[in-house]
Scaffold this active site. Structure first.
Site, mmCIF file in Angstrom:
data_model
loop_
_atom_site.group_PDB
_atom_site.id
_atom_site.type_symbol
_atom_site.label_atom_id
_atom_site.label_comp_id
_atom_site.label_asym_id
_atom_site.label_seq_id
_atom_site.Cartn_x
_atom_site.Cartn_y
_atom_site.Cartn_z
ATOM 1 N N ARG A 131 11.745 -65.343 53.220
ATOM 2 C CA ARG A 131 13.096 -65.434 52.970
ATOM 3 C C ARG A 131 13.063 -66.367 51.726
ATOM 4 N NH1 ARG A 131 18.838 -64.749 56.608
ATOM 5 N NH2 ARG A 131 17.294 -62.567 56.749
ATOM 6 N N HIS B 200 17.320 -56.938 50.690
ATOM 7 C CA HIS B 200 16.921 -57.008 52.298
ATOM 8 C C HIS B 200 16.724 -56.104 52.425
ATOM 9 C CE1 HIS B 200 16.832 -59.369 55.936
ATOM 10 N NE2 HIS B 200 18.645 -59.043 55.169
ATOM 11 N N GLN C 207 16.165 -55.335 55.990
ATOM 12 C CA GLN C 207 17.486 -54.777 57.614
ATOM 13 C C GLN C 207 17.657 -53.439 56.679
ATOM 14 O OE1 GLN C 207 20.297 -56.727 58.291
ATOM 15 N NE2 GLN C 207 20.417 -54.526 59.553
ATOM 16 N N ASP D 291 29.376 -55.579 53.814
ATOM 17 C CA ASP D 291 28.661 -57.187 54.095
ATOM 18 C C ASP D 291 29.220 -57.705 53.910
ATOM 19 O OD1 ASP D 291 26.157 -59.066 54.337
ATOM 20 O OD2 ASP D 291 25.432 -58.882 52.868
ATOM 21 N N CYS E 206 25.420 -56.155 58.118
ATOM 22 C CA CYS E 206 23.853 -56.673 58.481
ATOM 23 C C CYS E 206 24.115 -57.709 59.569
ATOM 24 C CB CYS E 206 23.482 -56.488 57.188
ATOM 25 S SG CYS E 206 24.174 -57.902 56.372
ATOM 26 N N ARG F 277 16.261 -54.744 64.116
ATOM 27 C CA ARG F 277 15.313 -55.110 63.838
ATOM 28 C C ARG F 277 14.300 -55.802 63.799
ATOM 29 N NH1 ARG F 277 17.933 -58.507 59.714
ATOM 30 N NH2 ARG F 277 15.720 -58.541 59.332
HETATM 31 N N1 CP Z 1 21.278 -59.631 59.120
HETATM 32 C C1 CP Z 1 20.465 -60.364 58.922
HETATM 33 O O1 CP Z 1 19.333 -60.436 57.825
HETATM 34 O O2 CP Z 1 20.584 -62.091 58.810
HETATM 35 P P1 CP Z 1 19.992 -63.061 59.530
HETATM 36 O O3 CP Z 1 20.441 -63.656 58.546
HETATM 37 O O4 CP Z 1 20.598 -63.608 60.790
HETATM 38 O O5 CP Z 1 18.714 -63.308 59.604
#
Ligand code: CP
Length: 313
Positions: free
Chosen positions: A111, A138, A141, A233, A273, A301
């Site tokens: 990430r 992403h 997700q 989002d 998300c 997830r």
């Molecule tokens: N939706 C998502 O990626 O959540 P986090 O940022 O908590 O990983």
């Protein structure tokens, strides 16, 4: 915004990467969704699938869902994980980080901010690299969301997903995934906050091939009309904290409240998300309504990422 990579790519012995949504073909995504459902129904059957395998989790940004579901997925499949936080290349170049990790682990989950970080790690790593969120995409997700949509709507083809808010990484991944799988996608953003034109062009051509409709507008009502699912989002993503106050004013007309949700098909599901900023992009009433499937998305997830790991490792 799509990263370009240097040409001196080293030999990469058949290690598939998942640096962005289109690294998996449409058929591979369909297979992954079936596998995720099988894993969800019968998790113990896969309990030793990653025995003896280890995965590195490199997180430059905070995470609840992604980090913990990857850790759990790896553990529940019989593997082990190690992790770091903070800037990946603070002490040495990415190409050295990648080649160190490839000597120790069987996969790298990243990430980060810029997509180029993931692309460069993938370029230099001989083990698979998985995008756990970048500023551009992403994709993990989006896989969980396709699984949730399939479960809740009974299928994807011909359904319509509306996304309200920023033309951000989440919008990019959902737009590409929907268009490719034959699901209509309608995006409503404030003027000047649309998606990356290169991603929109890719989605246009995928939609043309799959028969999906893709629309990008500044008119929220237009995007929500006829939608089977409504997604939003946060208005200021990680790294945009300085712009938050200005964005909150600009994005206010795009809030998903009960009135906005009622424009969609009766019984349309609400998706996010997470984490959500209640009172900004979505009201508390919508988050808590029976139409909200946000925690189903969060659960998925785990199942979608298990399927991804099974396919890639
Ligand atoms: N939706 C998502 O990626 O959540 P986090 O940022 O908590 O990983």
């Amino acid at each position: 915004m799509i990263a370009t990579v240097p040409s001196n790519r080293i030999s990469k012995a058949a290690a598939p990467d998942f640096t962005q949504d289109l690294d998996l073909t449409a058929d591979e995504v369909r297979y992954l969704l079936e596998l995720a459902l099988a894993v969800k129904r019968d998790a113990p059957r896969h309990a030793r699938a990653l025995e003896g395998r280890s995965i590195a989790l490199l997180f430059e940004k905070p995470s609840l869902r992604t980090r913990l579901t990857f850790e759990l997925a790896i553990r529940e499949l019989g593997g082990s994980s190690v992790g770091t936080e903070g800037k990946i290349d603070a002490r040495e170049p990415l190409r050295d980080v990648a080649r160190n990790l490839a000597r120790w682990v069987d996969g790298i989950v990243v990430r980060t901010f810029g997509q180029t970080v993931i692309d460069e790690l993938a370029l230099w790593s001989s083990v698979p690299v998985i995008n756990a969120l970048s500023d551009s995409f992403h994709p993990c997700q989006a896989l969980a969301d396709m699984l949730t949509l399939q479960e809740k709507l009974g299928g994807l083809r011909g359904m319509t997903l509306a996304f309200a808010g920023d033309g951000n990484n989440m919008a990019h991944s959902l737009m590409l995934s929907s268009a490719r799988l034959g699901m209509n996608f309608a995006l409503a953003t404030p003027p000047g906050f649309g998606p990356d034109p290169a991603v929109a062009a890719q989605a246009e051509s995928l939609a043309a091939a799959s028969g999906a409709r893709l629309s990008i507008t500044t008119n929220l009502e237009e995007a929500l009309t006829g939608a089977n699912a409504v997604y939003t989002d946060v208005w200021a993503s990680m790294g945009q904290e300085d712009e938050a106050a200005a964005r909150h004013k600009i994005f206010a007309p795009y809030q998903i409240d009960e009135r906005a949700l009622s424009i969609a098909q009766p019984g349309a599901i609400f998706m996010h998300c997470l984490p959500a900023k209640r009172g900004l992009e979505v009201t508390d009433a919508v988050m808590e309504s029976p139409q909200s499937v946000v925690f189903d998305q969060a659960e998925n997830r785990l199942h979608a990422q298990k399927a991804l790991l099974l396919m890639m490792l």
